[in-house]
Design a protein around this motif. Sequence first.
Motif, PDB file in Angstrom:
ATOM      1  N   GLN B  33       0.704  -1.524   0.030  1.00  0.00           N
ATOM      2  CA  GLN B  33       0.169   0.529   0.121  1.00  0.00           C
ATOM      3  C   GLN B  33       0.873   0.849   0.240  1.00  0.00           C
ATOM      4  O   GLN B  33       1.978   1.477   0.080  1.00  0.00           O
ATOM      5  N   TYR B  35       0.761   5.580   0.526  1.00  0.00           N
ATOM      6  CA  TYR B  35       0.108   6.566   1.555  1.00  0.00           C
ATOM      7  C   TYR B  35       0.844   8.429   0.782  1.00  0.00           C
ATOM      8  O   TYR B  35       2.049   7.776   0.736  1.00  0.00           O
ATOM      9  N   GLN B  37       2.313  12.004   3.159  1.00  0.00           N
ATOM     10  CA  GLN B  37       1.691  12.434   4.552  1.00  0.00           C
ATOM     11  C   GLN B  37       1.494  14.206   4.174  1.00  0.00           C
ATOM     12  O   GLN B  37       3.109  14.261   3.607  1.00  0.00           O
ATOM     13  N   HIS B  42      -2.033  13.959   8.296  1.00  0.00           N
ATOM     14  CA  HIS B  42      -2.215  12.425   8.009  1.00  0.00           C
ATOM     15  C   HIS B  42      -2.522  11.813   7.265  1.00  0.00           C
ATOM     16  O   HIS B  42      -2.311  12.145   5.944  1.00  0.00           O
ATOM     17  N   PRO B  43      -1.765  10.408   7.314  1.00  0.00           N
ATOM     18  CA  PRO B  43      -1.766   9.985   6.449  1.00  0.00           C
ATOM     19  C   PRO B  43      -2.813   9.293   4.986  1.00  0.00           C
ATOM     20  O   PRO B  43      -3.877   9.004   5.696  1.00  0.00           O
ATOM     21  N   PHE B  88       4.561   7.036   1.714  1.00  0.00           N
ATOM     22  CA  PHE B  88       5.141   5.643   2.458  1.00  0.00           C
ATOM     23  C   PHE B  88       4.612   4.363   2.303  1.00  0.00           C
ATOM     24  O   PHE B  88       3.824   4.355   1.142  1.00  0.00           O
ATOM     25  N   LEU B 100       0.176  -3.559  10.001  1.00  0.00           N
ATOM     26  CA  LEU B 100       0.876  -2.743   9.222  1.00  0.00           C
ATOM     27  C   LEU B 100       2.568  -2.971   9.094  1.00  0.00           C
ATOM     28  O   LEU B 100       2.573  -1.730  10.532  1.00  0.00           O
ATOM     29  N   PHE B 102       5.627  -0.604   8.101  1.00  0.00           N
ATOM     30  CA  PHE B 102       4.972   1.430   7.095  1.00  0.00           C
ATOM     31  C   PHE B 102       6.665   1.514   6.551  1.00  0.00           C
ATOM     32  O   PHE B 102       8.046   1.361   7.995  1.00  0.00           O
ATOM     33  N   LYS B 104       9.924   4.551   6.753  1.00  0.00           N
ATOM     34  CA  LYS B 104      10.274   5.737   7.167  1.00  0.00           C
ATOM     35  C   LYS B 104       9.790   7.011   6.657  1.00  0.00           C
ATOM     36  O   LYS B 104       9.644   7.436   6.536  1.00  0.00           O
TER      37      LYS B 104
END
Lengths: 113, 112
Positions: B33, B35, B37, B42-43, B88, B100, B102, B104
Motif C-alpha cells: 500500500q 500513502y 502525508q 495525516h497519511p 510511505f 501493517l 510502514f 520510513k
Amino acid sequence: KAGVTQTPRYLIKTRGQQVTLSCSPISGHRSVSWYQQTPGQGLQFLFEYFSETQRNKGNFPGRFSGRQFSNSRSEMNVSTLELGDSALYLCASSSLDRMGEQYFGPGTRLTVT
Amino acid sequence: GQQVMQIPQYQHVQEGEDFTTYCNSSTTLSNIQWYKQRPGGHPVFLIQLVKSGEVKKQKRLTFQFGEAKKNSSLHITATQTTDVGTYFCAGPEGGGADGLTFGKGTHLIIQP
C-alpha cells in the motif's frame, strides 16, 4: 461519509500520568488500528481491533492498551507515561479484512513533560 | 520481523521534474500500500497493489509491484507543488496477522 475522528487533538501530560485517546471510525468500518508516529521511528503499528477483539499487536510494552466498543469506537490507553511516549497517535479504520487500506484520522498530538 | 526500507529519505526536485521513491521488503508481501502525508497532516491512502508485476496509474502517479512481490516503486511525472509531502509504502506483516509495517517514507520537497 464522515471521516475518522479522534479526540482530543492535542494533549499535554506529565511523566507518570496516564492518558486515554478516543477514535471514531468511518461508519460501517469494523477494523480500527492505532499507530504511533515519531520523527525518529516513523509510523509504528500499535494494535488492531476488529469486532471488539484485539486481533493484532505490535511490539510495544504493556503500558499501551486499547479496547473497542460494540459501535466500533475505540480507545487507547497509555499508563505511566514516559518522555519517549511523546508522539502523534494515529487511528485508522478499514472496511477490509487483514490490514487492508487504512483511512487515518487527524491524530492526537501527545506531549509528555 | 519484517522490515520495509524506503529510499531516498529526502528528494529535492525542481517543479516539473520527475520523482521516484523505492520500497523494499525483507519478506514477500501479500500486498503493498502507498500513502501520502502532507506536512502537518495525516497519511492518506493512495493505492494498493496485489499482483506480482502489477502496474497502476493515477494521473501523473505510476505505481509498480515487483515480480517477486518484495519491492515497489512510485513514480511521479512532472511534479507540481501540490505533490509536496511524505510518501510511505506499507506492507502487511505476517500476511496481515501482525499488523501493517510502514517504511520510513520519502520526503518530497519541490522548488518552484
